[in-house]
Write an enzyme that holds these catalytic residues in place. Structure first.
Site, PDB file in Angstrom:
ATOM      1  CG  HIS A  74      -1.966  -1.003   1.231  1.00 22.95           C
ATOM      2  ND1 HIS A  74      -3.232  -0.788   0.743  1.00 22.95           N
ATOM      3  CD2 HIS A  74      -1.931  -2.277   1.656  1.00 22.95           C
ATOM      4  CE1 HIS A  74      -3.944  -1.896   0.884  1.00 22.95           C
ATOM      5  NE2 HIS A  74      -3.173  -2.813   1.433  1.00 22.95           N
TER       6      HIS A  74
ATOM      7  CE  LYS B  36      -6.610  13.713   0.580  1.00 28.99           C
ATOM      8  NZ  LYS B  36      -6.913  12.472  -0.110  1.00 28.99           N
ATOM      9  NE  ARG B  37      -3.147   7.582   6.461  1.00 31.47           N
ATOM     10  CZ  ARG B  37      -1.932   7.182   6.081  1.00 31.47           C
ATOM     11  NH1 ARG B  37      -0.994   6.978   6.974  1.00 31.47           N
ATOM     12  NH2 ARG B  37      -1.650   6.969   4.814  1.00 31.47           N
TER      13      ARG B  37
ATOM     14  CE  LYS C 280      -2.521  10.505   3.226  1.00 33.05           C
ATOM     15  NZ  LYS C 280      -3.228   9.668   2.237  1.00 33.05           N
TER      16      LYS C 280
ATOM     17  CB  THR D 149     -10.248   4.818  -0.906  1.00 35.47           C
ATOM     18  OG1 THR D 149      -9.682   5.100   0.364  1.00 35.47           O
ATOM     19  CG2 THR D 149      -9.634   3.563  -1.476  1.00 35.47           C
TER      20      THR D 149
ATOM     21  CE  LYS E 170     -14.137   6.034   1.116  1.00 37.81           C
ATOM     22  NZ  LYS E 170     -13.249   6.154   2.293  1.00 37.81           N
TER      23      LYS E 170
HETATM   24  C1  26Q Z   1       4.698   0.990   9.062  1.00 39.95           C
HETATM   25  C2  26Q Z   1       5.813   0.754   9.806  1.00 39.95           C
HETATM   26  C3  26Q Z   1       5.824   1.045  11.133  1.00 39.95           C
HETATM   27  C4  26Q Z   1       4.686   1.568  11.708  1.00 39.95           C
HETATM   28  C5  26Q Z   1       3.569   1.810  10.978  1.00 39.95           C
HETATM   29  C6  26Q Z   1       3.565   1.514   9.648  1.00 39.95           C
HETATM   30  C7  26Q Z   1       2.371   1.807   8.842  1.00 39.95           C
HETATM   31  C8  26Q Z   1       1.151   2.075   9.420  1.00 39.95           C
HETATM   32  C9  26Q Z   1       0.051   2.360   8.641  1.00 39.95           C
HETATM   33  C10 26Q Z   1       2.460   1.823   7.476  1.00 39.95           C
HETATM   34  C11 26Q Z   1       1.355   2.118   6.714  1.00 39.95           C
HETATM   35  C12 26Q Z   1       0.138   2.397   7.284  1.00 39.95           C
HETATM   36  C13 26Q Z   1      -1.034   2.751   6.515  1.00 39.95           C
HETATM   37  C14 26Q Z   1      -1.013   2.919   5.215  1.00 39.95           C
HETATM   38  C15 26Q Z   1      -2.169   3.340   4.439  1.00 39.95           C
HETATM   39  O1  26Q Z   1      -3.227   3.626   4.955  1.00 39.95           O
HETATM   40  N1  26Q Z   1      -2.000   3.388   3.124  1.00 39.95           N
HETATM   41  C16 26Q Z   1      -3.037   3.802   2.216  1.00 39.95           C
HETATM   42  O2  26Q Z   1      -3.685   2.647   1.746  1.00 39.95           O
HETATM   43  C17 26Q Z   1      -4.809   2.989   0.964  1.00 39.95           C
HETATM   44  C18 26Q Z   1      -5.511   1.694   0.602  1.00 39.95           C
HETATM   45  O3  26Q Z   1      -4.758   0.986  -0.319  1.00 39.95           O
HETATM   46  C19 26Q Z   1      -4.393   3.781  -0.265  1.00 39.95           C
HETATM   47  O4  26Q Z   1      -5.541   4.190  -0.944  1.00 39.95           O
HETATM   48  C20 26Q Z   1      -3.579   5.003   0.132  1.00 39.95           C
HETATM   49  O5  26Q Z   1      -3.078   5.651  -1.018  1.00 39.95           O
HETATM   50  C21 26Q Z   1      -2.461   4.598   1.053  1.00 39.95           C
HETATM   51  O6  26Q Z   1      -1.790   5.743   1.538  1.00 39.95           O
END
Ligand code: 26Q
Length: 798
Positions: A349, A536-537, A542, A644, A648
């Site tokens: 992702h 969004k986050r 972003k 995503t 929406k």
């Molecule tokens: C990784 C290493 C250590 C700690 C935390 C993490 C971590 C935590 C959360 C890495 C990634 C996330 C979340 C990622 C995320 O939400 N990605 C999003 O995924 C969506 C669904 O595929 C995409 O639409 C977004 O573009 C993408 O940012």
């Protein structure tokens, strides 16, 4: 299901009477909610039992979706809608004189996730049930969901999200009989058993009890109910004495206390590793046990089971699966390996290689000594295989799992699985060309794309009931079942009456959001303004800050020339920043101070308003998104894997203002250039800068008066109360060379915003664009995305 209103009313009153010993007028909204949940639970339970029985009897292949996040939001309305009794229940409540909205709002969002990744996992659960594919979720039953955000003095403050409240989770069922044990720490020795095989002996390890709680996933009007299985931790009875103090018990409860514990310390990291392993091991053990009940040979498990690894968090799965097959069930390494590779698949992702999880080998070895040995063995064999095949040392070093005393989880997931997918076309191309290029050369056949999708039912029928009614009037109700019928709206793109009606529907949704803004902030906003939304986050890539730069420019323009001809704008933000992400929190503070400055300045004549709506979550998204005129999707090209929320917004008739990034590209391909506003560098331009190393933000700042003035306003007192945050932003943009190229994209963004202003003046044209977006949005249903996973990766049957 078949149910009449009268029957429902009887069931509801009886349940309230029997369970709460009260009658409707005395009950609080929370009691009414709990009662309603109980009633509908009775309705779906028989389907749930049938589903489990049928799958076992028919020996169907099942996919298990492992994810550290699930973000379903509220479940009540979606459950009612999917059971086909939403309207009936609303009518029943009206007859009982109960305010359905009030009852609905007492449900806490199930927020076991923080953003796109978790929301996608929840969408997939809904779509698996709706398409009828046998697919079950595996996750953790966090006691606290993602923190609740309060804005105090402009700053983000994080409070615990006590989502269980006093009611607990009304949907879940504890499955005590399915509990398993998970082992951590200690020493492990290999000893020869009677058959002459090496088997591990564990000493001083900690044994935990994993108890599953199942949450039903109800398909849309098809009598299918799947499981989302959330694991919780307990102390096994026989080890109670090892935990004599409250503190020692708390330490165990911590394992499922919070999502993403702070990992700035070693303890935090360790806790996260334990969480990931706990969920993965518990899930896999049950999967194997259930499979074996069918009496089939273990080495053929991949014929009945797929295990999907959602991002790297559950990527210990292949190693744990190997451990179970070899150590616990006595399979030979080679046949276990074949089975593992055929069972496992992985979704990436994120494009940033820094974000792929890595674990310190020392820590990993301490927490999971046997799994560590297995990973070393997998790594050794992999390196030997590549050596025999004559690959360069470079390739070996790039792709191997254990290097520099770190374990690279993505590498494990790729090597030990048969499928790797990205989440939008561009993202998958970038994985192949860039982030995972060596793997792509080794295993081209493993790589594939699955563009993300959304649960259209939640974003239209639930979040936008007026819009749904308007669609019914034009093309009938068939689209509610088959979203592709939305395409039929294209016949009406030049029908003035239809366009007016859809325009009015948007105005109504804006009115609802305006009331919420009034209630929560005290400010009036006009629905004649353009509602321009970025939710969004909060993350640097972003580029919420690019949006801020533009707002500052508008503000300065209006101060210079209060008569500037512009359609009034309401800028709306919603975003949570990770608690330890300093930069992101500074951006929040700046947005809030800018909002305060602008919203209280009467000289702007109401042409500009800015709101940061606190605690953005799924429920708030349901209010905000249908009310947007403009959808801000302005990440630096190549950085947003898919996005995503962009889908929406499109589905509810906003015009996308976007860079050519992630799924924005596919949205553009659907609606055509005239129905989207694109700006900024594309991925090639971004990569060209990386290649040539020729980006110098300071030059732009020095040579461009507008940019200079806008950037200076962070540090010259234009925006009050942001001394240190303003400096931080200034430094990021100028001293640290503006990592995400905001200044280079600035003018192009401003022009795009001017285009939006011009387009909005032509009401008919805007309405036409909007309707076109709605009509084409069916492309992004998660029902189709999940069907592609089911057919192409998991090879499931309906
Ligand atoms: C990784 C290493 C250590 C700690 C935390 C993490 C971590 C935590 C959360 C890495 C990634 C996330 C979340 C990622 C995320 O939400 N990605 C999003 O995924 C969506 C669904 O595929 C995409 O639409 C977004 O573009 C993408 O940012």
């Amino acid at each position: 299901m078949t149910l009449t209103k009268d029957q429902f009313i009887r069931d509801f009153k009886d349940t309230l009477h029997e369970e709460q010993l009260i009658k409707v007028p005395q009950a609080t909204p929370a009691e009414l909610f709990a009662t309603l949940a109980k009633v509908i639970r009775k309705y779906y339970t028989p389907m749930w039992l049938d589903r489990n029985r049928n799958l076992t009897e028919n020996k169907e292949k099942i996919a298990y979706y492992f994810s550290i996040e699930f973000l379903p939001g509220r479940m009540l309305e979606t459950n009612l809608l999917n059971l086909g009794i939403l309207d009936l229940v609303k009518e029943g409540f009206a007859e009982l004189d109960i305010d359905f909205e009030e009852v609905k709002n007492t449900e806490h969002d199930m927020a076991l996730g923080n953003g796109g990744l978790g929301r996608l996992a929840a969408a997939f659960m809904d779509s698996l049930a709706t398409t009828g594919y046998p697919g079950f979720g595996n996750g953790l039953r966090y006691r606290y969901g993602l923190f609740k955000q309060k804005i105090i003095d402009g700053y983000q403050v994080e409070l615990p999200d006590d989502w269980f409240g006093t009611l607990g989770n009304v949907w879940e069922i504890r499955k005590d009989h399915d509990a398993v044990e998970v082992r951590l720490f200690g020493d492990v020795y290999l000893e020869m058993n009677e058959e002459g095989n090496l088997t591990p002996n564990y000493h001083n390890s900690q044994v935990l009890r994993a108890v599953p709680y199942d949450v039903p996933q109800i398909g849309f009007q098809n009598d299918v109910v799947n499981n989302l299985r959330l694991w919780d931790v307990e102390i096994p009875e026989e080890y109670e004495a090892d935990y004599p103090t409250v503190a020692s018990r708390r330490a165990i409860e911590d394992i499922t206390a919070i999502l993403y514990p702070d990992d700035s310390t070693l303890e935090g990291k360790q806790l996260r590793l334990i969480q990931e392993y706990f969920m993965t091991s518990a899930g896999l053990q049950t999967i194997i046990q259930n499979y074996l009940k069918q009496g089939l040979p273990l080495e053929a498990i991949y014929e009945k089971v797929s295990v999907h690894i959602n991002d790297t968090h559950p990527a210990v799965a292949p190693a744990e699966f190997m451990r179970l097959l070899v150590d616990e069930y006595g399979l030979e390494w080679d046949s276990a390996w074949t089975a593992t590779v055929k069972t496992m698949s992985y979704t990436n992702h994120t494009i940033l290689s820094e974000a792929l999880e890595k674990w310190d080998a020392e820590l990993f070895k301490k927490v999971l000594p046997r799994v560590y040995q297995i990973i070393l063995e997998i790594d050794n064999r992999f390196v030997a295989d590549l050596g025999r095949a004559g690959y360069d040392a470079d390739v070996v070093n790039y792709t191997r799992i254990v290097k520099d005393d770190q374990i690279h989880m993505a590498n494990l997931a790729i090597i030990a699985g048969h499928s790797v997918n990205g989440v939008a076309k561009l993202h998958t191309e970038l994985l192949k060309e860039d982030t995972l290029r060596s793997f792509y050369r080794l295993y081209p056949e493993k790589f594939n794309n699955k563009t993300n999708g959304i649960v259209q039912r939640r974003w239209t029928q639930i979040a936008a009931p007026e819009l749904s009614g308007a669609i019914d009037q034009v093309i009938g109700t068939g689209w509610r079942k088959d979203i592709h019928e939305l395409e039929g709206l294209t016949t009406y793109l030049d029908d003035k009456e239809v366009l007016d009606n859809f325009y009015q529907v948007k105005q109504d949704a804006k009115g609802r959001l305006a009331s919420y803004i009034k209630e929560t902030t005290g400010f009036d906003v006009s629905t004649d303004a353009i509602f321009d939304v970025q939710v969004k986050r909060l993350h640097a890539y972003k580029r919420q800050l690019l949006n801020v730069l533009h707002i500052i420019k508008l503000y300065l323009d209006l101060k210079d020339n209060p008569d500037k001809d512009m359609i009034p704008r309401v800028f709306i933000f919603g975003a949570k920043a990770a608690p330890g992400y300093h930069f992101a929190k500074s951006v929040i503070k700046i947005i809030n101070e800018l909002a305060k400055l602008i919203n209280n300045d009467d000289s702007l004549q109401g042409k500009l308003k800015v709101f940061f709506l606190e605690n953005y979550n799924v429920s708030l998204a349901e209010l905000i998104i249908p009310a947007a005129d403009v959808s801000e999707q302005i990440s630096l090209a190549s950085k947003e894997a898919s996005g995503t929320s962009n889908m929406k917004f499109m589905m509810t008739g906003a015009i996308t203002l976007a860079t050519l990034d992630g799924a924005n590209i596919e949205i553009k391909d659907e609606v055509g250039d005239d129905n989207i506003v694109i700006f900024g560098m594309d991925k090639d331009a971004v990569y060209a800068h990386y290649q040539a190393n020729d980006y110098h933000s300071r030059d732009l700042y020095e040579s461009d008066a507008t940019i200079h003035r806008v950037v200076d306003s962070f540090v010259n007192g234009t925006i009050p109360n942001i001394q240190s945050e303003g400096m931080e932003i200034y430094e990021a943009l100028i001293q640290h060379n503006d990592e995400y190229f905001l200044l280079e994209d600035f003018h192009s963004y401003v022009q795009a915003q001017e285009k939006v202003d011009a387009l909005y003046r032509d009401k008919d044209k805007w309405a036409r664009m909007s309707l076109n977006n709605i009509a084409k949005s069916h492309k992004f249903t998660s029902d189709d995305t999940i069907s592609q996973y089911a057919e192409e990766i998991w090879e499931l049957k309906k």
